[in-house]
Design a protein around this motif. Structure first.
Motif, PDB file in Angstrom:
ATOM      1  N   SER A   4       0.841  -1.199   0.000  1.00  0.00           N
ATOM      2  CA  SER A   4       0.000   0.000   0.000  1.00  0.00           C
ATOM      3  C   SER A   4       0.876   1.248   0.000  1.00  0.00           C
ATOM      4  CB  SER A   4      -0.901   0.008   1.237  1.00  0.00           C
ATOM      5  OG  SER A   4      -0.115   0.235   2.404  1.00  0.00           O
ATOM      6  N   VAL A   5       0.250   2.377  -0.301  1.00  0.00           N
ATOM      7  CA  VAL A   5       0.963   3.656  -0.289  1.00  0.00           C
ATOM      8  C   VAL A   5       1.523   3.906   1.110  1.00  0.00           C
ATOM      9  CG1 VAL A   5       0.682   6.159  -0.501  1.00  0.00           C
ATOM     10  CG2 VAL A   5      -0.361   4.640  -2.196  1.00  0.00           C
ATOM     11  N   GLY A   6       0.732   3.640   2.125  1.00  0.00           N
ATOM     12  CA  GLY A   6       1.184   3.840   3.497  1.00  0.00           C
ATOM     13  C   GLY A   6       2.372   2.971   3.847  1.00  0.00           C
ATOM     14  N   ASP A   7       2.329   1.707   3.404  1.00  0.00           N
ATOM     15  CA  ASP A   7       3.456   0.807   3.650  1.00  0.00           C
ATOM     16  C   ASP A   7       4.711   1.294   2.941  1.00  0.00           C
ATOM     17  OD1 ASP A   7       1.928  -0.880   5.242  1.00  0.00           O
ATOM     18  OD2 ASP A   7       1.542  -2.331   3.627  1.00  0.00           O
ATOM     19  N   LEU A   8       4.554   1.765   1.721  1.00  0.00           N
ATOM     20  CA  LEU A   8       5.700   2.280   0.968  1.00  0.00           C
ATOM     21  C   LEU A   8       6.284   3.523   1.626  1.00  0.00           C
ATOM     22  CD1 LEU A   8       4.386   1.744  -2.666  1.00  0.00           C
ATOM     23  CD2 LEU A   8       6.317   0.566  -1.595  1.00  0.00           C
ATOM     24  N   GLU A   9       5.424   4.414   2.103  1.00  0.00           N
ATOM     25  CA  GLU A   9       5.904   5.621   2.784  1.00  0.00           C
ATOM     26  C   GLU A   9       6.631   5.260   4.074  1.00  0.00           C
ATOM     27  OE1 GLU A   9       2.569   8.823   1.176  1.00  0.00           O
ATOM     28  OE2 GLU A   9       2.235   7.792   3.087  1.00  0.00           O
ATOM     29  N   GLU A  10       6.090   4.295   4.807  1.00  0.00           N
ATOM     30  CA  GLU A  10       6.736   3.845   6.039  1.00  0.00           C
ATOM     31  C   GLU A  10       8.099   3.224   5.743  1.00  0.00           C
ATOM     32  OE1 GLU A  10       5.894   0.552   9.520  1.00  0.00           O
ATOM     33  OE2 GLU A  10       4.177   1.465   8.508  1.00  0.00           O
ATOM     34  N   ARG A  11       8.166   2.448   4.689  1.00  0.00           N
ATOM     35  CA  ARG A  11       9.425   1.817   4.287  1.00  0.00           C
ATOM     36  C   ARG A  11      10.460   2.866   3.899  1.00  0.00           C
ATOM     37  NH1 ARG A  11       9.939  -3.472   1.075  1.00  0.00           N
ATOM     38  NH2 ARG A  11      11.990  -3.392   0.158  1.00  0.00           N
ATOM     39  N   ILE A  12      10.039   3.866   3.146  1.00  0.00           N
ATOM     40  CA  ILE A  12      10.952   4.933   2.733  1.00  0.00           C
ATOM     41  C   ILE A  12      11.507   5.664   3.947  1.00  0.00           C
ATOM     42  CG2 ILE A  12      11.044   7.192   1.588  1.00  0.00           C
ATOM     43  CD1 ILE A  12       9.067   5.980  -0.508  1.00  0.00           C
ATOM     44  N   GLU A  13      10.646   6.007   4.899  1.00  0.00           N
ATOM     45  CA  GLU A  13      11.104   6.703   6.104  1.00  0.00           C
ATOM     46  C   GLU A  13      12.079   5.849   6.906  1.00  0.00           C
ATOM     47  OE1 GLU A  13      10.843   9.909   7.021  1.00  0.00           O
ATOM     48  OE2 GLU A  13       9.974  10.052   5.028  1.00  0.00           O
ATOM     49  N   ALA A  14      11.795   4.548   7.013  1.00  0.00           N
ATOM     50  CA  ALA A  14      12.692   3.650   7.743  1.00  0.00           C
ATOM     51  C   ALA A  14      14.050   3.572   7.057  1.00  0.00           C
ATOM     52  CB  ALA A  14      12.070   2.260   7.862  1.00  0.00           C
ATOM     53  N   LEU A  15      14.047   3.515   5.726  1.00  0.00           N
ATOM     54  CA  LEU A  15      15.305   3.450   4.978  1.00  0.00           C
ATOM     55  C   LEU A  15      16.081   4.765   5.084  1.00  0.00           C
ATOM     56  CD1 LEU A  15      14.081   1.479   1.848  1.00  0.00           C
ATOM     57  CD2 LEU A  15      15.664   0.661   3.603  1.00  0.00           C
ATOM     58  N   LYS A  16      15.385   5.895   5.042  1.00  0.00           N
ATOM     59  CA  LYS A  16      16.052   7.188   5.201  1.00  0.00           C
ATOM     60  C   LYS A  16      16.706   7.283   6.581  1.00  0.00           C
ATOM     61  CE  LYS A  16      13.227  10.021   2.100  1.00  0.00           C
ATOM     62  NZ  LYS A  16      12.231  11.120   2.041  1.00  0.00           N
ATOM     63  N   THR A  17      15.990   6.829   7.592  1.00  0.00           N
ATOM     64  CA  THR A  17      16.525   6.848   8.950  1.00  0.00           C
ATOM     65  C   THR A  17      17.764   5.971   9.048  1.00  0.00           C
ATOM     66  OG1 THR A  17      14.328   7.252   9.865  1.00  0.00           O
ATOM     67  CG2 THR A  17      15.970   6.345  11.375  1.00  0.00           C
ATOM     68  N   GLU A  18      17.728   4.823   8.403  1.00  0.00           N
ATOM     69  CA  GLU A  18      18.883   3.916   8.435  1.00  0.00           C
ATOM     70  C   GLU A  18      20.073   4.516   7.693  1.00  0.00           C
ATOM     71  OE1 GLU A  18      21.115   0.511   9.448  1.00  0.00           O
ATOM     72  OE2 GLU A  18      19.400   1.542  10.311  1.00  0.00           O
ATOM     73  N   VAL A  19      19.821   5.195   6.583  1.00  0.00           N
ATOM     74  CA  VAL A  19      20.897   5.857   5.847  1.00  0.00           C
ATOM     75  C   VAL A  19      21.551   6.921   6.727  1.00  0.00           C
ATOM     76  CG1 VAL A  19      21.388   7.439   3.929  1.00  0.00           C
ATOM     77  CG2 VAL A  19      20.032   5.386   3.534  1.00  0.00           C
ATOM     78  N   LEU A  20      20.748   7.714   7.412  1.00  0.00           N
ATOM     79  CA  LEU A  20      21.294   8.744   8.305  1.00  0.00           C
ATOM     80  C   LEU A  20      22.116   8.116   9.428  1.00  0.00           C
ATOM     81  CD1 LEU A  20      18.238  11.163   8.570  1.00  0.00           C
ATOM     82  CD2 LEU A  20      20.399  11.567   7.364  1.00  0.00           C
ATOM     83  N   ARG A  21      21.652   6.997   9.967  1.00  0.00           N
ATOM     84  CA  ARG A  21      22.377   6.314  11.033  1.00  0.00           C
ATOM     85  C   ARG A  21      23.718   5.799  10.528  1.00  0.00           C
ATOM     86  NH1 ARG A  21      22.474   1.316  14.108  1.00  0.00           N
ATOM     87  NH2 ARG A  21      21.688   0.154  12.319  1.00  0.00           N
ATOM     88  N   CYS A  22      23.733   5.245   9.323  1.00  0.00           N
ATOM     89  CA  CYS A  22      24.983   4.753   8.725  1.00  0.00           C
ATOM     90  C   CYS A  22      25.945   5.903   8.437  1.00  0.00           C
ATOM     91  CB  CYS A  22      24.692   3.984   7.438  1.00  0.00           C
ATOM     92  SG  CYS A  22      23.874   2.402   7.693  1.00  0.00           S
ATOM     93  N   GLU A  23      25.415   7.012   7.933  1.00  0.00           N
ATOM     94  CA  GLU A  23      26.268   8.173   7.659  1.00  0.00           C
ATOM     95  C   GLU A  23      26.869   8.721   8.945  1.00  0.00           C
ATOM     96  OE1 GLU A  23      24.219   9.831   3.541  1.00  0.00           O
ATOM     97  OE2 GLU A  23      23.552  10.647   5.455  1.00  0.00           O
ATOM     98  N   ALA A  24      26.095   8.730  10.023  1.00  0.00           N
ATOM     99  CA  ALA A  24      26.609   9.198  11.311  1.00  0.00           C
ATOM    100  C   ALA A  24      27.724   8.275  11.803  1.00  0.00           C
ATOM    101  CB  ALA A  24      25.482   9.271  12.338  1.00  0.00           C
ATOM    102  N   ALA A  25      27.550   6.961  11.628  1.00  0.00           N
ATOM    103  CA  ALA A  25      28.583   6.010  12.039  1.00  0.00           C
ATOM    104  C   ALA A  25      29.854   6.220  11.232  1.00  0.00           C
ATOM    105  CB  ALA A  25      28.078   4.576  11.885  1.00  0.00           C
TER     106      ALA A  25
END
Length: 64
Positions: A26-47
């Motif tokens: 669903s659109v909601g699932d895709l948006e949630e997935r995108i936000e989770a991936l963005k958060t993970e990218v930021l966490r990796c960049e911080a590391a």
């Protein structure tokens, strides 16, 4: 206390994520997935940034 074993190989589930069919999500699932991936990218960049800072500080300390 953290019960995770030290030096365990990281779980690289991106291979699994890349194979998932996005069409059925669903659109909601895709948006949630995108936000989770963005958060993970930021966490990796911080590391990466932290490791870079640690290395440059160590190089300064041992530089003659």
């Amino acid at each position: 206390m953290n019960d995770e074993p030290l030096n365990e190989k990281p779980d690289m589930t991106l291979g699994f994520l890349k194979k998932q069919d996005l069409y059925g999500m669903s659109v909601g699932d895709l948006e949630e997935r995108i936000e989770a991936l963005k958060t993970e990218v930021l966490r990796c960049e911080a590391a990466l940034n932290d490791r870079g800072n640690t290395r440059s500080e160590a190089e300064k300390l041992f530089k003659f």
